[in-house]
Structures are given as structure tokens and as C-alpha cells.
Design an enzyme around this catalytic site. Structure first.
Site, PDB file in Angstrom:
ATOM      1  CB  SER A  25      -0.992  -0.001   1.162  1.00 15.16           C
ATOM      2  OG  SER A  25      -0.328   0.135   2.392  1.00 15.16           O
ATOM      3  CG  ASN A  26       3.582   2.672   2.990  1.00 13.06           C
ATOM      4  OD1 ASN A  26       3.390   3.848   3.269  1.00 13.06           O
ATOM      5  ND2 ASN A  26       3.357   1.684   3.863  1.00 13.06           N
ATOM      6  CG  LEU A 102       8.721  -8.280   5.544  1.00 11.90           C
ATOM      7  CD1 LEU A 102       7.675  -9.378   5.715  1.00 11.90           C
ATOM      8  CD2 LEU A 102       8.730  -7.356   6.765  1.00 11.90           C
ATOM      9  CE  LYS A 103      13.504 -13.330   2.853  1.00  8.82           C
ATOM     10  NZ  LYS A 103      12.186 -13.375   3.470  1.00  8.82           N
ATOM     11  CG  ASN A 119      12.650   0.965   6.514  1.00  4.35           C
ATOM     12  OD1 ASN A 119      11.837   0.459   5.741  1.00  4.35           O
ATOM     13  ND2 ASN A 119      12.796   0.539   7.756  1.00  4.35           N
ATOM     14  CG  HIS A 121       9.801   1.420  12.393  1.00  2.00           C
ATOM     15  ND1 HIS A 121      10.131   0.085  12.257  1.00  2.00           N
ATOM     16  CD2 HIS A 121       9.359   1.582  13.665  1.00  2.00           C
ATOM     17  CE1 HIS A 121       9.911  -0.531  13.409  1.00  2.00           C
ATOM     18  NE2 HIS A 121       9.452   0.348  14.276  1.00  2.00           N
ATOM     19  CD  GLU A 191       2.908   2.829   7.737  1.00  2.00           C
ATOM     20  OE1 GLU A 191       3.522   2.363   6.770  1.00  2.00           O
ATOM     21  OE2 GLU A 191       2.460   2.103   8.650  1.00  2.00           O
TER      22      GLU A 191
HETATM   23  C1  GRF Z   1       3.962  -0.671   6.760  1.00  5.92           C
HETATM   24  O1  GRF Z   1       3.270  -0.590   7.967  1.00  5.92           O
HETATM   25  C2  GRF Z   1       5.364  -0.155   6.888  1.00  5.92           C
HETATM   26  O2  GRF Z   1       5.479   0.867   7.835  1.00  5.92           O
HETATM   27  C3  GRF Z   1       6.127  -1.366   7.365  1.00  5.92           C
HETATM   28  O3  GRF Z   1       5.523  -2.454   6.703  1.00  5.92           O
HETATM   29  C4  GRF Z   1       4.180  -2.128   6.356  1.00  5.92           C
HETATM   30  C5  GRF Z   1       4.064  -2.324   4.886  1.00  5.92           C
HETATM   31  O4  GRF Z   1       2.755  -2.110   4.434  1.00  5.92           O
HETATM   32  N1  GRF Z   1       7.536  -1.218   7.146  1.00  5.92           N
HETATM   33  P1  GRF Z   1       2.467  -2.045   2.881  1.00  5.92           P
HETATM   34  O5  GRF Z   1       3.039  -3.304   2.257  1.00  5.92           O
HETATM   35  O6  GRF Z   1       3.130  -0.811   2.350  1.00  5.92           O
HETATM   36  O7  GRF Z   1       0.980  -1.993   2.743  1.00  5.92           O
END
Ligand code: GRF
Length: 226
Positions: A25-26, A102-103, A119, A121, A191
């Protein structure tokens, strides 16, 4: 004068690669800010370790090249890093944008992008960060801590987990949240706004880093507000 402004805008369009492992989603929020002309960047490619990542169909729909590269298919972190570097070089990537990736980023990639990797968070660092603190783990820890404020942190990436210089933060009032899921939803909304804004500031304004502090030299943002 207009010419000068256009020149500044034009020269600050950054070529970025987005790294995402999940929902994406980001990634989508960043893409939308770019297409609305609010973020001077071009997404050169999406890099993921997960062929089920929700970011993939979105990227394909919008003709963004996708690379699925998993560290488990490489004999060492260096080899994995070299494969990433090859893709990044092929697409002349200037900035790496981590969006739910995640890696662990191999050292050779971190070293090749000094202060050009960002990044997001989903909490207010330096609290609730570090190894194992990702996704719902963060929101559960925040919820059980009893904190009434959480938030979003955008930071540069260095060798230490979640400890690079902070670029921007925004607090979120979670006093009314009844579970970690409600916190996650409230934080995620922020975010999607904060990440494009922070990227815009990084891409437009020169900055210096002293210790862990980032200082931007151009306080007025050029063009539309992000
Ligand atoms: C988000 O909450 C971001 O802050 C974290 O992982 C999540 C990723 O969400 N690092 P998406 O895949 O962007 O929806």
C-alpha cells in the site's frame, strides 16, 4: 524565472527502486503521489522477495518492471546483494525506497547507496524498533506497552537495524484504539501521506547529517506541497 523553476524541478526527478515484500500500500501511495505531480521521482522497478506480494499486480498494471529475488536462491548475502546491484545499475537507480521489505539488505547494497536508501517504520523510533519489530509485531508491542501515542518514522538506512538518521516523524493519537489492528489502521493512513512528503524533501533539498541528525538546507519546498 519560470524557466529556472522548471529546470530545478526537472533536474530533481530521482530514479527510484521500491523494495516491497507484502501488500504494497505504501508503494501504491508513492506511485499515486508521483502521477499527481507531487513527488519528483520515477519508479524504475519494483524489487521483491515474494512472488505473492500484493505490490506485483499493481506494478504490472502500471508497467513497472518487477524483479523477484530471494536471498535463499543465492549462496551468500554478497551474491544476493550483487544480483540486486546488477538490477539497480541496469535501471540507473539513484535512490532505494524500502516499503514493507522484510529481508535484510546485504552490506554491499547498503554501502553502494550511502544515505540514499530510505525506510518507513510504523512507530516512533527509537522506541519499538530493532530486530523482529516489523508489521503487526510493532503494533502489538505498542498496544501492550500502554502507550497512548504511536506514529510513523521515515529514516535513512545504515548498517544498524532501524537506527539510521531520522528524516521525518509524525505522531498518531492511539488513546482510543481498542486493539493492535486499530492502531495499525490509524498509523497506515498517516504512512501513506508522510512517506511521499519525506521523499520529496530528501529529493529536493540538500541536506547534511551530523551524527544522527539530518539537517535540510532548503526549508521551502519547490512546487506543490506533498
Ligand atoms: C507498513 O506498515 C510499513 O510501515 C512497514 O511495513 C508495512 C508495509 O505495508 N515497514 P504495505 O506493504 O506498504 O501496505
Amino acid at each position: 524565472m519560470l524557466y529556472l523553476l522548471l529546470k530545478i524541478e526537472g533536474s530533481s526527478v530521482k530514479k527510484i527502486a521500491v523494495f516491497a515484500s507484502g501488500r504494497g500500500s505504501n508503494f501504491q501511495a508513492i506511485y499515486r503521489h508521483i502521477t499527481r505531480g507531487e513527488l519528483p521521482a520515477q519508479i524504475q522497478c519494483l524489487i521483491t522477495d515474494n512472488f505473492r506480494a500484493g505490490a506485483i499486480p499493481f506494478a504490472e498494471k502500471h508497467r513497472i518492471p518487477v524483479f523477484v529475488l530471494s536471498p535463499k536462491n543465492f549462496s551468500s548475502p554478497e551474491d544476493f546483494g550483487q544480483a540486486l546491484l546488477d538490477v539497480l545499475a541496469r535501471f540507473q537507480v539513484e535512490w532505494i525506497v524500502l516499503a514493507g521489505y522484510l529481508k535484510k539488505i546485504p552490506d554491499n547494497v547498503v554501502n553502494a547507496f550511502p544515505n540514499r536508501m530510505v525506510n518507513i517504520h510504523p512507530a516512533l523510533l527509537p522506541a519499538f524498533g530493532g530486530k523482529g519489530m516489523y508489521g503487526m509485531n510493532v503494533h502489538r508491542a505498542v498496544y501492550h506497552s500502554g502507550a497512548q501515542v504511536s506514529g510513523v518514522t521515515i529514516h535513512l538506512v545504515n548498517q544498524e537495524y532501524d537506527a539510521g538518521p531520522i528524516v521525518m516523524q509524525q505522531a498518531v493519537d492511539i488513546s482510543g484504539c481498542r486493539n493492535p489492528e486499530e492502531i495499525a489502521a490509524k498509523v497506515l493512513e498517516v504512512e501513506h501521506q508522510l512517506y511521499p512528503r519525506a521523499l520529496k524533501r530528501l529529493f529536493i533539498s540538500p541536506f547534511t547529517i551530523t551524527g544522527k541528525r539530518v539537517e535540510f538546507h532548503q526549508l521551502e519546498e519547490i512546487g506543490k506541497a506533498g
